[in-house]
Design an enzyme around this catalytic site. Structure first.
Site, mmCIF file in Angstrom:
data_model
loop_
_atom_site.group_PDB
_atom_site.id
_atom_site.type_symbol
_atom_site.label_atom_id
_atom_site.label_comp_id
_atom_site.label_asym_id
_atom_site.label_seq_id
_atom_site.Cartn_x
_atom_site.Cartn_y
_atom_site.Cartn_z
ATOM 1 N N ASN A 10 -65.818 66.429 10.284
ATOM 2 C CA ASN A 10 -65.956 67.860 9.953
ATOM 3 C C ASN A 10 -64.792 68.339 9.647
ATOM 4 O O ASN A 10 -63.880 68.948 10.698
ATOM 5 C CB ASN A 10 -66.696 68.241 11.203
ATOM 6 C CG ASN A 10 -66.785 70.076 11.112
ATOM 7 O OD1 ASN A 10 -66.894 70.438 10.145
ATOM 8 N ND2 ASN A 10 -66.907 70.549 12.269
ATOM 9 N N TRP A 11 -64.579 68.762 8.383
ATOM 10 C CA TRP A 11 -63.306 69.429 7.979
ATOM 11 C C TRP A 11 -63.224 70.841 8.313
ATOM 12 O O TRP A 11 -62.005 71.643 8.416
ATOM 13 C CB TRP A 11 -63.139 69.591 6.515
ATOM 14 C CG TRP A 11 -62.904 68.250 5.933
ATOM 15 C CD1 TRP A 11 -63.367 67.022 6.262
ATOM 16 C CD2 TRP A 11 -62.626 67.856 4.369
ATOM 17 N NE1 TRP A 11 -63.173 65.970 5.541
ATOM 18 C CE2 TRP A 11 -62.637 66.626 4.567
ATOM 19 C CE3 TRP A 11 -62.486 68.767 3.277
ATOM 20 C CZ2 TRP A 11 -62.263 65.793 3.057
ATOM 21 C CZ3 TRP A 11 -62.195 67.983 2.281
ATOM 22 C CH2 TRP A 11 -62.051 66.592 2.086
ATOM 23 N N LYS A 12 -64.365 71.438 8.963
ATOM 24 C CA LYS A 12 -64.394 72.987 9.326
ATOM 25 C C LYS A 12 -63.732 73.667 8.009
ATOM 26 O O LYS A 12 -64.066 73.420 7.014
ATOM 27 C CB LYS A 12 -63.598 73.223 10.358
ATOM 28 C CG LYS A 12 -64.052 72.190 11.670
ATOM 29 C CD LYS A 12 -63.399 72.620 13.011
ATOM 30 C CE LYS A 12 -63.630 71.563 14.180
ATOM 31 N NZ LYS A 12 -63.664 72.143 15.364
ATOM 32 N N HIS A 96 -73.413 72.772 14.516
ATOM 33 C CA HIS A 96 -72.355 72.665 15.214
ATOM 34 C C HIS A 96 -71.919 73.580 16.377
ATOM 35 O O HIS A 96 -72.555 75.032 16.029
ATOM 36 C CB HIS A 96 -71.175 72.660 14.258
ATOM 37 C CG HIS A 96 -69.894 72.216 14.715
ATOM 38 N ND1 HIS A 96 -68.959 73.221 15.306
ATOM 39 C CD2 HIS A 96 -69.173 71.260 14.642
ATOM 40 C CE1 HIS A 96 -67.931 72.616 15.416
ATOM 41 N NE2 HIS A 96 -67.903 71.238 15.385
ATOM 42 N N GLU A 98 -69.720 75.662 16.758
ATOM 43 C CA GLU A 98 -69.018 76.997 16.291
ATOM 44 C C GLU A 98 -70.162 77.731 15.567
ATOM 45 O O GLU A 98 -70.238 79.034 15.492
ATOM 46 C CB GLU A 98 -67.907 76.600 15.197
ATOM 47 C CG GLU A 98 -66.901 75.974 16.003
ATOM 48 C CD GLU A 98 -65.885 74.949 15.086
ATOM 49 O OE1 GLU A 98 -66.046 75.029 13.962
ATOM 50 O OE2 GLU A 98 -65.213 74.298 16.030
ATOM 51 N N GLU A 168 -71.755 66.881 21.447
ATOM 52 C CA GLU A 168 -70.543 67.448 21.527
ATOM 53 C C GLU A 168 -70.263 68.398 22.458
ATOM 54 O O GLU A 168 -70.556 69.506 22.306
ATOM 55 C CB GLU A 168 -70.227 68.174 19.985
ATOM 56 C CG GLU A 168 -70.252 67.159 18.967
ATOM 57 C CD GLU A 168 -69.382 67.606 17.742
ATOM 58 O OE1 GLU A 168 -68.308 67.030 17.406
ATOM 59 O OE2 GLU A 168 -69.489 68.961 17.310
ATOM 60 N N GLY A 174 -61.676 70.740 20.322
ATOM 61 C CA GLY A 174 -60.732 71.318 19.812
ATOM 62 C C GLY A 174 -60.009 71.822 21.046
ATOM 63 O O GLY A 174 -58.815 72.720 20.957
ATOM 64 N N SER A 214 -62.650 66.534 20.514
ATOM 65 C CA SER A 214 -61.065 65.739 20.838
ATOM 66 C C SER A 214 -60.915 64.305 20.629
ATOM 67 O O SER A 214 -60.192 63.753 21.398
ATOM 68 C CB SER A 214 -60.575 66.264 22.007
ATOM 69 O OG SER A 214 -60.347 67.578 22.217
ATOM 70 N N GLY A 235 -63.326 66.487 14.515
ATOM 71 C CA GLY A 235 -62.701 67.893 13.813
ATOM 72 C C GLY A 235 -61.250 67.553 13.487
ATOM 73 O O GLY A 235 -60.948 66.714 12.455
ATOM 74 N N GLY A 236 -60.385 67.999 14.287
ATOM 75 C CA GLY A 236 -58.939 68.121 13.903
ATOM 76 C C GLY A 236 -58.411 66.746 13.285
ATOM 77 O O GLY A 236 -57.785 66.874 12.344
HETATM 78 C C1 PEP Z 1 -65.833 69.390 15.895
HETATM 79 O O1 PEP Z 1 -65.201 70.026 15.163
HETATM 80 O O2 PEP Z 1 -66.986 68.859 15.617
HETATM 81 C C2 PEP Z 1 -64.934 68.443 16.859
HETATM 82 C C3 PEP Z 1 -65.252 67.545 17.527
HETATM 83 O O3 PEP Z 1 -63.595 68.927 16.667
HETATM 84 P P1 PEP Z 1 -62.316 68.251 17.498
HETATM 85 O O4 PEP Z 1 -62.415 66.703 17.139
HETATM 86 O O5 PEP Z 1 -61.340 68.895 16.810
HETATM 87 O O6 PEP Z 1 -62.354 68.584 18.823
#
Ligand code: PEP
Length: 250
Positions: A10-12, A96, A98, A168, A174, A214, A235-236
């Site tokens: 997920n590029w956000k 998600h 967010e 998640e 994050g 993460s 994500g990141g």
């Molecule tokens: C996400 O945005 O779905 C996520 C899991 O982020 P991260 O991997 O940065 O924790």
């Protein structure tokens, strides 16, 4: 039985057009070695069309990060399921954390979006997960159960065959605090129990359940080796081709 294994990213709200192009180029160079694993990316919707075109003919599948559930109308700032389809995407990320916690999406709205995904022939990746306070109160399974019950209302067993669930935990997104493989595996098993209760053993065994929170190249293998963890939502660490491919190859 062997389930699909999906490495998703997920590029956000990251990447300009040039950065998006470079990232996909990097992924295309490495994705050939993935074997049976599937790769799925969720760029910002403004890049969808270009990313879909760039990924055509490759193993990389593309989805949108969000959509509204109506086909069209006076909904400023939103995109519709038909627009997502028209851009060439096959998947849609729904709920998600967010979207739930920054933008206040309710389970009712999320349920409308899941229904809309199927109505417009998009494959949903439905995110569920508990807040830190729920985790600390030992309510992780209860929260996930409630989200599944509410978000899947009116969804048939046949539709569930196209469903992907992403667990998640909000406290792990994050934050660098990844859930241990044992915690994640235990929640994933409980998710399958709910799917069995709501549908059938067949559906519970069939639906891929991904872990997100993460995930990094150095902790992915420990998660992916668990029998009920069928892939990851990253994500990141999906914003650089090397690290996302490092996870995919873990
Ligand atoms: C996400 O945005 O779905 C996520 C899991 O982020 P991260 O991997 O940065 O924790």
């Amino acid at each position: 039985m062997s389930r699909r294994v999906i490495i998703s990213g997920n590029w956000k709200m990251y990447n300009t057009t040039a950065e998006a192009k470079e990232l996909v180029e990097g992924l295309l160079a490495g994705v050939k070695d993935l074997g049976e694993k599937e790769m799925l990316i969720f760029p910002p919707s403004i890049h969808l069309k270009e990313v879909v075109a760039q990924c055509e003919g490759s193993k990389i599948q593309v989805g949108a990060q969000n959509m509204y559930f109506k086909e069209e109308g006076a909904f400023t700032g939103e995109i519709s399921p038909t627009m997502v389809k028209d851009a060439g995407a096959d998947y849609i990320l729904i709920a998600h954390s967010e979207r739930r916690h920054v933008f206040g999406e309710t389970d009712e709205l999320i349920n409308d979006k899941v229904k809309a995904a199927f109505l417009y022939d998009l494959k949903p990746v439905l995110c569920i997960g508990e807040l830190l306070e729920d985790y600390e109160a030992g309510k992780s399974k209860e929260v996930c159960r409630n989200q599944l019950v509410e978000d899947l209302k009116g969804i048939s067993a046949e539709q569930m065959k196209q469903m992907v669930i992403a667990y998640e935990p909000v406290w792990a997104i994050g934050t660098g605090k990844v859930a241990t493989p044992e915690i994640a595996e235990s929640i994933h098993m409980s998710i399958r129990e709910v799917l069995k209760e709501l549908y059938s053993e067949e559906i519970a065994e069939l639906v891929p359940v991904l872990y997100g929170g993460s995930v990094k190249p150095d902790n992915a293998a420990g998660l992916l080796v668990k029998p009920n963890i069928d892939g990851v939502l990253v994500g990141g660490a999906c914003l650089k081709a090397d690290s996302f491919l490092g996870i995919a190859n873990a």
